[in-house]
Design a protein around this motif. Structure first.
Motif, mmCIF file in Angstrom:
data_model
loop_
_atom_site.group_PDB
_atom_site.id
_atom_site.type_symbol
_atom_site.label_atom_id
_atom_site.label_comp_id
_atom_site.label_asym_id
_atom_site.label_seq_id
_atom_site.Cartn_x
_atom_site.Cartn_y
_atom_site.Cartn_z
ATOM 1 N N CYS A 29 -35.369 -31.637 -11.930
ATOM 2 C CA CYS A 29 -34.389 -32.258 -12.835
ATOM 3 C C CYS A 29 -34.415 -33.774 -12.720
ATOM 4 O O CYS A 29 -34.310 -34.481 -13.731
ATOM 5 C CB CYS A 29 -32.984 -31.737 -12.523
ATOM 6 N N LEU A 30 -34.567 -34.282 -11.505
ATOM 7 C CA LEU A 30 -34.598 -35.730 -11.312
ATOM 8 C C LEU A 30 -35.842 -36.362 -11.924
ATOM 9 O O LEU A 30 -35.825 -37.541 -12.300
ATOM 10 C CB LEU A 30 -34.538 -36.063 -9.811
ATOM 11 N N ALA A 31 -36.915 -35.577 -12.042
ATOM 12 C CA ALA A 31 -38.181 -36.100 -12.582
ATOM 13 C C ALA A 31 -38.438 -35.623 -14.005
ATOM 14 O O ALA A 31 -39.545 -35.774 -14.514
ATOM 15 C CB ALA A 31 -39.336 -35.678 -11.675
ATOM 16 N N ARG A 32 -37.416 -35.075 -14.675
ATOM 17 C CA ARG A 32 -37.608 -34.482 -16.001
ATOM 18 C C ARG A 32 -38.131 -35.496 -17.005
ATOM 19 O O ARG A 32 -37.810 -36.675 -16.954
ATOM 20 C CB ARG A 32 -36.289 -33.884 -16.512
ATOM 21 N N THR A 33 -38.940 -35.003 -17.946
ATOM 22 C CA THR A 33 -39.520 -35.860 -18.977
ATOM 23 C C THR A 33 -38.932 -35.607 -20.353
ATOM 24 O O THR A 33 -39.308 -36.278 -21.310
ATOM 25 C CB THR A 33 -41.041 -35.640 -19.050
ATOM 26 N N GLY A 34 -38.014 -34.633 -20.495
ATOM 27 C CA GLY A 34 -37.419 -34.338 -21.790
ATOM 28 C C GLY A 34 -36.645 -33.037 -21.741
ATOM 29 O O GLY A 34 -36.557 -32.375 -20.699
ATOM 30 N N GLU A 35 -36.082 -32.649 -22.909
ATOM 31 C CA GLU A 35 -35.239 -31.463 -22.967
ATOM 32 C C GLU A 35 -36.000 -30.180 -22.663
ATOM 33 O O GLU A 35 -35.417 -29.197 -22.219
ATOM 34 C CB GLU A 35 -34.597 -31.351 -24.362
ATOM 35 N N THR A 36 -37.306 -30.152 -22.914
ATOM 36 C CA THR A 36 -38.088 -28.930 -22.695
ATOM 37 C C THR A 36 -39.191 -29.171 -21.670
ATOM 38 O O THR A 36 -40.299 -28.692 -21.825
ATOM 39 C CB THR A 36 -38.692 -28.425 -24.025
ATOM 40 N N ASP A 37 -38.880 -29.922 -20.620
ATOM 41 C CA ASP A 37 -39.845 -30.188 -19.561
ATOM 42 C C ASP A 37 -40.265 -28.866 -18.904
ATOM 43 O O ASP A 37 -39.430 -28.155 -18.356
ATOM 44 C CB ASP A 37 -39.191 -31.106 -18.520
ATOM 45 N N PRO A 38 -41.560 -28.518 -18.933
ATOM 46 C CA PRO A 38 -42.007 -27.235 -18.353
ATOM 47 C C PRO A 38 -41.674 -27.093 -16.876
ATOM 48 O O PRO A 38 -41.397 -25.995 -16.408
ATOM 49 C CB PRO A 38 -43.527 -27.257 -18.585
ATOM 50 N N ALA A 39 -41.696 -28.210 -16.130
ATOM 51 C CA ALA A 39 -41.403 -28.132 -14.696
ATOM 52 C C ALA A 39 -39.946 -27.746 -14.461
ATOM 53 O O ALA A 39 -39.638 -26.971 -13.552
ATOM 54 C CB ALA A 39 -41.711 -29.470 -14.034
ATOM 55 N N VAL A 40 -39.046 -28.278 -15.280
ATOM 56 C CA VAL A 40 -37.628 -27.934 -15.151
ATOM 57 C C VAL A 40 -37.406 -26.470 -15.530
ATOM 58 O O VAL A 40 -36.663 -25.740 -14.863
ATOM 59 C CB VAL A 40 -36.750 -28.851 -16.025
ATOM 60 N N ILE A 41 -38.053 -26.041 -16.610
ATOM 61 C CA ILE A 41 -37.915 -24.656 -17.052
ATOM 62 C C ILE A 41 -38.408 -23.689 -15.974
ATOM 63 O O ILE A 41 -37.768 -22.684 -15.663
ATOM 64 C CB ILE A 41 -38.684 -24.433 -18.371
ATOM 65 N N SER A 42 -39.549 -24.017 -15.374
ATOM 66 C CA SER A 42 -40.106 -23.163 -14.321
ATOM 67 C C SER A 42 -39.196 -23.138 -13.099
ATOM 68 O O SER A 42 -38.945 -22.073 -12.520
ATOM 69 C CB SER A 42 -41.499 -23.670 -13.939
ATOM 70 N N ALA A 43 -38.667 -24.317 -12.723
ATOM 71 C CA ALA A 43 -37.779 -24.382 -11.558
ATOM 72 C C ALA A 43 -36.473 -23.652 -11.823
ATOM 73 O O ALA A 43 -35.915 -23.004 -10.924
ATOM 74 C CB ALA A 43 -37.513 -25.847 -11.194
ATOM 75 N N TYR A 44 -35.968 -23.750 -13.055
ATOM 76 C CA TYR A 44 -34.748 -23.025 -13.420
ATOM 77 C C TYR A 44 -34.959 -21.524 -13.293
ATOM 78 O O TYR A 44 -34.118 -20.798 -12.752
ATOM 79 C CB TYR A 44 -34.352 -23.374 -14.857
#
Length: 205
Positions: A29-44
């Motif tokens: 989340c701290l390194a997110r690049t946008g609303e649909t950042d794949p890394a955030v989605i995967s971590a979620y």
């Protein structure tokens, strides 16, 4: 009531997995690049699964529960066909928004109009962008789909989720691009899919 050592080890292992998932989610989340950042989605997704496992195991072993709720998602948030090798692919994108602030949306649409037609007076932007649909038209015209998504929250739009499908195209599918662009959607031809479903407090009850 005495908990067997084996069950204590299972609970500790599930707790360790949960805390690791929490840390990974925070960093994404701290390194997110946008609303649909794949890394955030995967971590979620990993965090949700770890919390669900811990919650279930805690109940099985101790008959106790956590305060978390896990609303069911319509589908797996991510899918990848590792062996896919199509000759032609289509990328199908859907993003959903709730109009939270009509005035902000109209203002953003008029700003987009002014960027497209800088020589026109401000009155022209007001006259052209008189309803939300026109505001979205001018924003998409000026910024494209990704630009609209980047400006969504500042433009009175609340993101509600989205999905991206990459799928193999059959011969002749490219001819439907302007006539039936989403008629080609076929789960059996999926190469990759990622979903982001944003739950609100109303959804959670």
């Amino acid at each position: 009531m005495t908990t067997p050592p084996h069950d204590i080890e299972r609970l500790q292992s599930a707790l360790d997995e949960l805390t690791d998932a929490l840390e990974a989610h925070l960093q994404a989340c701290l390194a997110r690049t946008g609303e649909t950042d794949p890394a955030v989605i995967s971590a979620y997704s990993a965090l949700r699964n770890a919390a669900d496992r811990y919650d279930n195991l805690l109940y099985d072993v101790t008959d106790e529960v956590t305060p978390w709720e896990f609303p069911e998602d319509p589908a797996d948030p991510e899918f990848e066909a590792d062996d896919a090798a199509p000759a032609q692919v289509g990328v199908l994108v859907r993003r959903d928004y709730e109009i939270d602030d009509t005035d902000s949306l109209l203002g953003a649409g008029r700003e987009a109009y002014s960027e497209l037609y800088p020589r026109d007076p401000a009155e022209s932007a007001v006259a052209d962008v008189s309803h939300p649909g026109r505001a979205l038209y001018q924003m998409l015209h000026a910024y494209g789909v990704d630009g609209l998504d980047e400006r969504a929250e500042d433009s009175g739009l609340r993101p509600r989720g989205g999905t991206v499908w990459v799928q193999a195209l059959a011969p002749g599918d490219d001819e439907t691009l302007t006539t039936e662009p989403f008629a080609v959607a076929d789960e059996e031809l999926l190469v990759y899919r990622v979903d982001e479903v944003i739950h609100t407090d109303d959804d959670l009850g």
